[in-house]
Design an enzyme around this catalytic site. Structure first.
Site: not given
Ligand code: 6LW
Length: 544
Positions: A14, A174
């Site tokens: 991240d 996300e």
């Molecule tokens: C993070 C999300 C993700 O919050 O994994 O790969 C989660 N993306 O954005 C935890 O690292």
């Protein structure tokens, strides 16, 4: 300049990046580890130096109740008006919060908590030139995807949240990041979930609060259709854009390096990668639309950008030694690469004043429990070696099952330990190797130890950990006695789940009772053996 991906090897997921003049700063998530949110500095996007952590105090980072892969999720690092801002989420206590600093190497502020659901908060200042920018926090609110609200950074107070977008190209939208570039607002998100379907998608709008138009050719980055057979880089996603001081654009993002063919595994965790970005019809194009490779060229036109650049990161960042550890206990505090699991009981760790030794006073907690007496650093090379000289003579007269040693650990139920104990009817001092995989635990090797300090060695290759003892007597020509080996794949995310990666660490425990005997780690070394491994492969190739 030739560069190697990942730019931050080992468990560094991240990634979020910002630039201040010619200096680049990068932050990654840290979950149950303390201190939290490691920070890095670079002047050329290639050579990164660890400069500490944003969360270094218990009141900033309560992790007592954080299970493995809980705690601190994805951060966003930004610089605005002379101040660094870091926003992230402690999913185990308190949720979203912002901390600030004038100097990222220094102490960061106490948290300003922000009462909104979800994960992956981003900060964006919409400066319309009136000197009173509107600040937006954008985050993954829940199954409906990306939400946004105005925020007062002094108080953490939020305006009315609104939904911005969901499912641009894939599910599980996300990791939003908002940018204003040449008057257009861009929203970068991650989709597909953080494994082989992971991707980076983008949308744009003329105003940060308006509906965002999804890029017709999303995703702008994904290796979901790239076979692991031909490109070890997989599961690319969760990116953050930065414009370099020479005007060029770059994306940092996470990915994994998988092994073992199909389905394969990865045990070093999600790492930080870099790729160039160009713009075409107002949309970003990552790496020319091609899959990202391990080798890349990064030519930041430094000179023209600034005739008197500030100092480069310290010279000893030579390729292989970059992420190595030698004599870490000589100073009065541990270096930035060292982490504890959860908030540490500080009186259990003692840097024996200037003797170059670390003394652990083992707690009743084992590596399976909250707050074990453990301190470790990330494994950052597939081929590497860790060695520590341990002076530990469990007291035969105390009725405590005292143990101390070296461990390779993915989480509290996936680790291999090379420990010193007293065992057997004769209460002999022995070295043991314990393999813990889920709820299966087995002592797979055991041998009697001569009196005195012993060198515990773990040698890793892509597929195997080799646990050995070296007689501490003749350090010039140490005899290495292999006790056993264990496969790396059982310490992989594909087996253990979660979001982290393997640590190489030192531990002490009384298995339910406090230890009476201090465990004195007189030396510690972690180094890459990649060049030796490469040489071996070349020899094999020539002899075949
Ligand atoms: C993070 C999300 C993700 O919050 O994994 O790969 C989660 N993306 O954005 C935890 O690292």
């Amino acid at each position: 300049m030739h560069a190697e991906n990942p730019i931050l090897p080992g468990f560094h997921p991240d990634p979020s990046i910002c630039r201040v003049g010619e200096d680049y700063f990068l932050a990654t998530s840290s979950f149950e580890y303390f201190p939290g949110v490691p920070l890095f500095h670079s002047r050329n996007l290639v050579d990164w130096e660890p400069i500490g952590h944003a969360l270094t105090r218990d009141d900033q980072l309560p992790l007592e109740t954080a299970d493995s892969s809980k705690g601190v999720f994805a951060p966003t690092l930004r610089h605005h008006d002379g101040t660094f801002y870091l926003i992230t989420t402690n999913v185990s206590a308190g949720g979203h919060f912002v901390v600030t600093a004038d100097d990222p190497r220094g102490e960061w502020s106490d948290p300003t908590w922000i009462d909104a659901p979800g994960i992956d908060p981003d900060l964006f200042w919409d400066d319309r030139g009136d000197g009173d920018p509107t600040v937006y926090v954008t985050y993954r609110g829940g199954p409906d995807g990306i939400e946004q609200a105005e925020v007062d950074l002094e108080t953490g107070a939020l305006g009315e949240p609104r939904q911005l977008c969901n499912r641009l190209e894939g599910d599980y939208t996300e990791a939003p990041h908002l940018y204003e570039i040449d008057g257009t607002y861009y929203l970068l998100v991650a989709e597909g979930g953080t494994h082989t379907k992971h991707m980076v998608s983008v949308a744009r709008a003329d105003d940060p609060t308006e509906p965002f138009e999804s890029h017709p050719d999303n995703p702008v980055l994904s290796h979901r259709n790239v076979s692991g057979m031909f490109n070890p880089i997989q599961a690319t996603g969760h990116g953050d854009l930065v414009q370099a001081h020479d005007g060029s654009w770059w994306l940092v993002f996470l990915g994994i390096r998988k092994h073992g063919g199909h389905p394969g595994w990865h045990h070093l965790g999600r790492e930080t990668f870099l790729a160039p970005v160009e713009w075409n019809e107002g949309w970003p194009v990552v790496n020319g639309g091609e899959p990202v490779e391990l080798d890349l060229e990064v030519d930041l036109d430094v000179e023209t950008a600034n005739p008197n650049p500030s100092p480069e990161p310290s010279a000893d960042l030579e390729a292989d030694s970059r992420w190595e550890t030698r004599d870490p206990f000589a100073g009065d505090e541990l270096g930035p690469e060292w982490n504890y699991r959860h908030n540490p009981e500080r009186d259990r760790y003692e840097l024996a004043d200037g003797t170059g030794a670390l003394v652990l006073h083992g707690s009743p907690a084992t590596l399976e429990d909250e707050q074990p007496t453990f301190v470790g650093r990330r494994q950052q090379h597939f081929d590497c070696l860790a060695r520590t000289r341990l002076a530990f003579d469990p007291d035969p007269d105390v009725d405590v099952d005292e143990e101390a040693g070296l461990t390779v650990l993915y989480d509290d139920s996936h680790h291999y330990d090379l420990g010193v104990v007293r065992r057997g009817d004769d209460g002999e001092r022995r070295a043991i190797v314990r393999q813990r995989v889920g709820d299966i635990e087995e002592i797979t090797a055991e041998t009697a130890l001569p009196d005195g300090p012993v060198d515990l060695v773990c040698e890793a290759t892509t597929e195997t950990y080799r646990f050995a003892l070296e007689s501490a007597v003749d350090s010039a020509k140490p005899e290495r006695e292999t006790l056993t080996t264990a496969p790396t794949k059982y310490l992989a995310t594909e087996v253990a789940g979660g979001f982290t990666g393997v640590y190489v660490g030192l531990y002490a425990t009384g298995h339910g009772e406090p230890c009476e005997t201090p465990a004195r780690f007189e030396s510690f070394e972690y180094r890459s053996t990649e060049s030796e491994a490469k040489a071996e492969v070349e020899v094999e190739a020539t002899t075949e």
